[in-house]
Design a protein around this motif. Structure first.
Motif, PDB file in Angstrom:
ATOM      1  N   PRO A  20      -3.396 -83.824 -64.453  1.00 31.49           N
ATOM      2  CA  PRO A  20      -2.678 -85.111 -64.446  1.00 31.49           C
ATOM      3  C   PRO A  20      -1.654 -85.233 -65.575  1.00 31.49           C
ATOM      4  N   TYR A  21      -1.990 -84.731 -66.746  1.00 32.21           N
ATOM      5  CA  TYR A  21      -1.041 -84.787 -67.870  1.00 32.21           C
ATOM      6  C   TYR A  21       0.145 -83.853 -67.629  1.00 32.21           C
ATOM      7  N   LEU A  22      -0.146 -82.676 -67.074  1.00 28.28           N
ATOM      8  CA  LEU A  22       0.931 -81.743 -66.769  1.00 28.28           C
ATOM      9  C   LEU A  22       1.901 -82.338 -65.745  1.00 28.28           C
ATOM     10  N   VAL A  23       1.349 -82.986 -64.732  1.00 28.73           N
ATOM     11  CA  VAL A  23       2.198 -83.587 -63.701  1.00 28.73           C
ATOM     12  C   VAL A  23       3.068 -84.685 -64.303  1.00 28.73           C
ATOM     13  N   ALA A  24       2.480 -85.510 -65.171  1.00 30.12           N
ATOM     14  CA  ALA A  24       3.242 -86.606 -65.781  1.00 30.12           C
ATOM     15  C   ALA A  24       4.373 -86.062 -66.644  1.00 30.12           C
ATOM     16  N   VAL A  25       4.079 -85.058 -67.470  1.00 29.09           N
ATOM     17  CA  VAL A  25       5.107 -84.484 -68.335  1.00 29.09           C
ATOM     18  C   VAL A  25       6.171 -83.778 -67.505  1.00 29.09           C
ATOM     19  N   ALA A  26       5.741 -83.037 -66.482  1.00 27.94           N
ATOM     20  CA  ALA A  26       6.695 -82.327 -65.639  1.00 27.94           C
ATOM     21  C   ALA A  26       7.617 -83.299 -64.912  1.00 27.94           C
ATOM     22  N   ALA A  27       7.060 -84.393 -64.401  1.00 33.63           N
ATOM     23  CA  ALA A  27       7.878 -85.373 -63.676  1.00 33.63           C
ATOM     24  C   ALA A  27       8.908 -86.007 -64.606  1.00 33.63           C
ATOM     25  N   ALA A  28       8.470 -86.382 -65.809  1.00 34.07           N
ATOM     26  CA  ALA A  28       9.400 -86.989 -66.762  1.00 34.07           C
ATOM     27  C   ALA A  28      10.485 -85.992 -67.166  1.00 34.07           C
ATOM     28  N   THR A  29      10.096 -84.751 -67.385  1.00 32.98           N
ATOM     29  CA  THR A  29      11.068 -83.737 -67.801  1.00 32.98           C
ATOM     30  C   THR A  29      12.082 -83.451 -66.697  1.00 32.98           C
ATOM     31  N   LEU A  30      11.609 -83.336 -65.474  1.00 31.21           N
ATOM     32  CA  LEU A  30      12.517 -83.081 -64.350  1.00 31.21           C
ATOM     33  C   LEU A  30      13.496 -84.236 -64.172  1.00 31.21           C
ATOM     34  N   ALA A  31      13.019 -85.451 -64.351  1.00 30.12           N
ATOM     35  CA  ALA A  31      13.903 -86.614 -64.226  1.00 30.12           C
ATOM     36  C   ALA A  31      14.977 -86.590 -65.306  1.00 30.12           C
ATOM     37  N   VAL A  32      14.587 -86.245 -66.534  1.00 29.66           N
ATOM     38  CA  VAL A  32      15.549 -86.183 -67.629  1.00 29.66           C
ATOM     39  C   VAL A  32      16.546 -85.050 -67.408  1.00 29.66           C
ATOM     40  N   VAL A  33      16.057 -83.894 -66.996  1.00 32.37           N
ATOM     41  CA  VAL A  33      16.948 -82.760 -66.732  1.00 32.37           C
ATOM     42  C   VAL A  33      17.942 -83.114 -65.633  1.00 32.37           C
TER      43      VAL A  33
END
Length: 282
Positions: A20-33
């Motif tokens: 769950p933490y990986l998904v949250a960080v990945a989603a935020a990072t992809l949105a920023v990228v």
């Protein structure tokens, strides 16, 4: 590369949080990228310098994680290596917000100020923990910072003399990169030769172990060779990137920022950790 091979390259303490933490960080990072790719902001020397407080923030957040200062519910966001991705996501989002806030907001100063406002209390929390636990140590970690500054000045003087055009091209971003790696080297040396810490990164540990077997060890300790290697590599990489900066300024400066981060991050981490949590009390 299999897990056995990876164990010889990755530093100890490298662990990923639960899904769950990986998904949250990945989603935020992809949105920023995605936002940064859409805006394509120019990366200048000023931007690289503005990102320096964020490099400090990521490292000090990891120190706070190591000192168990975060509640369990959010702590997985700040372990290694995910803390650096978390920091990138917040820094990138801040950059995008500043760019879209209108002409009244100076983007680069706002980026630097936001990173500083987050980094200062984070470092302060780690130091306060050292104060309350009576593990606060100042002289040797601060000596590492001073030594890094002196070595950076000397190294940059050589670069400017040997490759003056390249030094002028990379400018302050190049100086930051050299300082970051100098700080990583001097703080590692202090940690190993004075404070009794061990080196977590296998490749760095191999250089230090080699120096330990040399006849210079009783006089110079084990970290001096690591310092020389780091300074030579940092200066060489920075000089080589000058052509890239001339041809593609944004991409070249972005790569300079990455070079700076992989030195400054570990260096700041070492200094803050050694100040806050040295049980020996040197």
């Amino acid at each position: 590369m299999n897990a056995v091979a990876l164990s010889g390259v990755l530093p100890s303490g490298f662990a990923l949080p639960s899904l769950p933490y990986l998904v949250a960080v990945a989603a935020a990072t992809l949105a920023v990228v995605a936002g940064l790719r859409r805006d394509r902001p120019a990366v200048s020397t000023r931007v690289v310098l503005a990102l320096a407080p964020w490099m400090v923030l990521g490292s000090s957040l990891y120190v706070c994680y190591q000192l168990a200062l975060f509640p369990d519910a959010v702590a997985p966001f700040f372990g290694s290596p995910v803390v650096y991705v978390t920091t990138f996501a917040v820094a990138g989002a801040t950059w995008l917000v500043a760019r879209r806030a209108g002409p009244s907001v100076p983007v680069v100063p706002a980026l630097a100020a936001a990173g500083s406002l987050l980094a200062v209390p984070t470092v302060g929390a780690a130091l306060y923990r050292g104060w309350t636990e009576q593990t606060l140590t100042l002289p040797w970690p601060l000596a590492a910072v001073a030594a890094a500054a002196v070595l950076t000045a000397a190294t940059w003087a050589v670069v400017a003399r040997v490759r003056p055009d390249d030094a002028a091209t990379v400018g302050a971003a190049g100086v930051l990169a050299v300082f970051g790696h100098a700080l990583d080297a001097t703080s590692t040396t202090v940690g190993i030769d004075v404070l009794g810490y061990g080196e977590q990164t296998p490749l760095s540990a191999a250089i230090i172990e080699f120096a330990a077997d040399l006849p210079t060890e009783p006089l110079l300790g084990t970290g001096w060779l690591f310092v020389l290697v780091k300074l030579a590599l940092a200066a060489g990489v920075v000089a080589l990137l000058a052509d890239y900066v001339r041809e593609l300024p944004s991409e070249g400066n972005l790569l300079l920022g990455v070079v700076a981060a992989v030195g400054l991050g570990p260096g700041v981490h070492n200094v803050v950790l050694f100040i806050a949590a040295n049980p020996a009390g040197f």
